[in-house]
Scaffold this active site. Structure first.
Site, PDB file in Angstrom:
ATOM      1  N   HIS A  23      23.468 -13.009  21.649  1.00 24.48           N
ATOM      2  CA  HIS A  23      23.561 -13.238  20.204  1.00 24.48           C
ATOM      3  C   HIS A  23      24.741 -12.500  19.562  1.00 24.48           C
ATOM      4  CE1 HIS A  23      21.273  -9.524  19.606  1.00 24.48           C
ATOM      5  NE2 HIS A  23      20.118 -10.049  19.882  1.00 24.48           N
ATOM      6  N   HIS A  77       7.200  -6.917  23.168  1.00 30.35           N
ATOM      7  CA  HIS A  77       8.262  -7.296  22.237  1.00 30.35           C
ATOM      8  C   HIS A  77       8.374  -8.816  22.253  1.00 30.35           C
ATOM      9  CE1 HIS A  77      11.974  -7.230  20.100  1.00 30.35           C
ATOM     10  NE2 HIS A  77      12.804  -6.919  21.071  1.00 30.35           N
ATOM     11  N   GLU A  79      10.837 -10.740  21.167  1.00 26.87           N
ATOM     12  CA  GLU A  79      12.160 -11.360  21.236  1.00 26.87           C
ATOM     13  C   GLU A  79      12.249 -12.229  22.499  1.00 26.87           C
ATOM     14  OE1 GLU A  79      15.508  -8.715  20.639  1.00 26.87           O
ATOM     15  OE2 GLU A  79      16.813 -10.431  20.196  1.00 26.87           O
ATOM     16  N   ASP A  81      14.255 -12.857  24.836  1.00 26.57           N
ATOM     17  CA  ASP A  81      14.743 -12.407  26.155  1.00 26.57           C
ATOM     18  C   ASP A  81      13.614 -11.789  26.981  1.00 26.57           C
ATOM     19  OD1 ASP A  81      14.939 -10.438  24.118  1.00 26.57           O
ATOM     20  OD2 ASP A  81      16.303  -9.216  25.322  1.00 26.57           O
ATOM     21  N   HIS A 145      12.835  -2.603  18.812  1.00 29.20           N
ATOM     22  CA  HIS A 145      13.957  -3.125  18.065  1.00 29.20           C
ATOM     23  C   HIS A 145      13.533  -4.087  16.951  1.00 29.20           C
ATOM     24  CE1 HIS A 145      16.978  -6.690  18.869  1.00 29.20           C
ATOM     25  NE2 HIS A 145      17.425  -6.008  17.871  1.00 29.20           N
ATOM     26  N   ASP A 164      13.097  -2.175  24.817  1.00 30.67           N
ATOM     27  CA  ASP A 164      14.559  -2.152  24.649  1.00 30.67           C
ATOM     28  C   ASP A 164      15.135  -0.728  24.694  1.00 30.67           C
ATOM     29  OD1 ASP A 164      15.035  -4.867  24.483  1.00 30.67           O
ATOM     30  OD2 ASP A 164      14.951  -4.935  22.305  1.00 30.67           O
ATOM     31  N   TYR A 192      25.191  -0.721  24.445  1.00 32.03           N
ATOM     32  CA  TYR A 192      23.907  -1.336  24.082  1.00 32.03           C
ATOM     33  C   TYR A 192      23.331  -0.667  22.835  1.00 32.03           C
ATOM     34  CZ  TYR A 192      19.091  -2.976  24.703  1.00 32.03           C
ATOM     35  OH  TYR A 192      17.859  -3.535  24.511  1.00 32.03           O
ATOM     36  N   HIS A 223      15.854  -3.625  30.001  1.00 25.29           N
ATOM     37  CA  HIS A 223      17.162  -4.077  30.490  1.00 25.29           C
ATOM     38  C   HIS A 223      17.781  -2.957  31.319  1.00 25.29           C
ATOM     39  CE1 HIS A 223      17.281  -7.503  27.692  1.00 25.29           C
ATOM     40  NE2 HIS A 223      16.964  -6.678  26.717  1.00 25.29           N
TER      41      HIS A 223
END
Ligand code: FEO
Length: 395
Positions: A23, A77, A79, A81, A145, A164, A192, A223
């Site tokens: 993004h 989370h 999101e 991903d 996040h 995250d 990051y 990640h």
């Protein structure tokens, strides 16, 4: 492929070697979508992965246990991903209950058709015993996040699935810090933080204060590499990054049309260099915003140069300043705006307005020149560079 993290805990995620845009964040070294499996008497998986990797993720889980033995899918989370493989996971793991907090349930319902899913909503601090010496505990970490963000802790092993936090967009074959190229890992961790987490310094601080009271043997982010040998390395870095701690560095970013603003930028940089500070000179035609914010996170002062184009600042500079304004890495730091123009001195003024919105402190008035800088203008640029460096020297 799976990897054992510790007794009864496994990495079942996926490596995305090819992703280069996240993004808007330029992920030059790819990423990983980390998911984990905890094996007690009951089986829990922690998070899923990005949808294109769903089949690989499910195959990883099924290397370790039959699909119908997965009792819980924890969603830390929402999101995509980490959550966009949930529809496939909740179909294949047909006996599983989704475990998440109330905000996450609300958000997942806005992304997916969840009416057929068994969902167990957990409160902050609540525990879930899997048996076999594995007890999960859930802690809400809002805005690290997203509003629903949560982390999961295995009490007996002192393993934290930190989501995250402490992550890096970094594809590699190693899974653990003891094996990885740590210079690259720390660079990617900083990039990051600057591009994903920087805006949320206060929530990060609140989360660290809280999680810091836990015993932490292993920290498993969503990640990048897993912190198994030396978590203190990334923790200490976060303590600096969460306050955008300045170092003895001056950042000069600029756009140019016919090299006049570039001449001014180089003069600012030269002035700063005279005082021996670290200077980063970034022509925005050559540097992505991801790198600009990375350098901005720990600079002490910023100079911004743009010519006037179409009675305004250069669009490339507007994009960079909009990104900086959103993430706030230079808020409150020293600044200087400058640029050339032909017949309307609007570009540098608009850049200065952005800097004002970021509550920066100008070291000199906005400096403009018509067409090409004179030796006097360049001398003023060098003087502004020295003033920026004087601030940086105090960092
Ligand atoms: Fe890696 Fe906020 O998702």
């Amino acid at each position: 492929m799976t990897k054992q993290v510790t007794d009864g805990i496994f990495w079942v995620g996926c490596v995305d070697w090819s992703v280069r845009d996240f993004h808007g964040y330029q992920t030059k070294r790819g990423s990983t979508y980390n998911a984990y499996l905890v094996k007690g008497e009951k089986i829990a998986v922690i998070d899923t992965v990005k949808a294109p990797f769903a089949a690989d993720y499910i195959a990883n889980v099924m290397q370790l246990v039959p699909a119908d033995q997965v009792a819980y899918v924890v969603c830390n989370h929402a999101e995509p991903d980490h959550a966009s493989a949930l529809p496939m996971a909740m179909t294949v793991f047909r006996n599983a209950t989704l475990v998440c907090n109330a905000k996450c349930k609300e958000e997942l319902g806005l992304y997916f058709e969840i009416s057929g899913w068994k969902i167990q909503v957990v409160a902050d601090g609540e525990t879930l015993a899997l048996g076999g010496g594995k007890t999960l505990q859930f802690f809400n970490t809002p805005m690290v996040h997203w509003p629903e963000s949560m982390v999961t802790y295995v009490q007996e092993d002192a393993v934290l699935f930190s989501m995250d936090a402490f992550g890096q967009h970094y594809a590699c074959s190693e899974r653990f810090d003891e094996d990885a190229n740590m210079a690259e890992v720390m660079q990617e961790a900083k990039t990051y933080y600057a591009n994903i987490v920087a805006l949320y310094g206060a929530p990060v601080k609140a989360a660290l204060n809280r999680l810091g009271k836990l015993k932490l043997n292993i920290v498993c982010p969503s990640h990048g590499i897993i912190w198994r040998k030396d978590f203190s390395r990334i923790l200490n870095a976060y303590l600096d990054w969460m306050v955008c701690k300045p170092t003895k560095k001056v950042l000069v970013i600029y756009c140019t049309m016919w090299h006049s603003t570039e001449m001014m930028a180089k003069a600012v940089a030269a002035g700063a260099e005279e005082l021996g500070v670290d200077v980063k000179l970034m022509d925005l035609a050559a540097f992505h915003d991801t790198r600009v914010v990375d350098e901005a996170l720990d600079c002490a002062a910023i100079a911004v140069g743009t010519p006037t184009l179409n009675i305004g600042l250069m669009p490339r500079m507007a994009a960079a300043l909009t990104y900086l304004r959103g993430l706030k890495p230079v808020n409150g730091k020293a600044s200087f705006a400058f640029g050339s123009y032909g017949w309307a001195s609007k570009g540098a003024e608009e850049a200065a307005a952005y800097l004002e919105q970021m509550h920066t402190v100008p070291v000199a008035p906005t400096l403009t020149c018509r067409f090409k800088p004179t030796s006097e203008v360049l001398a003023s640029c060098r003087e502004a560079g020295r003033k920026l460096a004087e601030v940086a020297l105090k960092a």
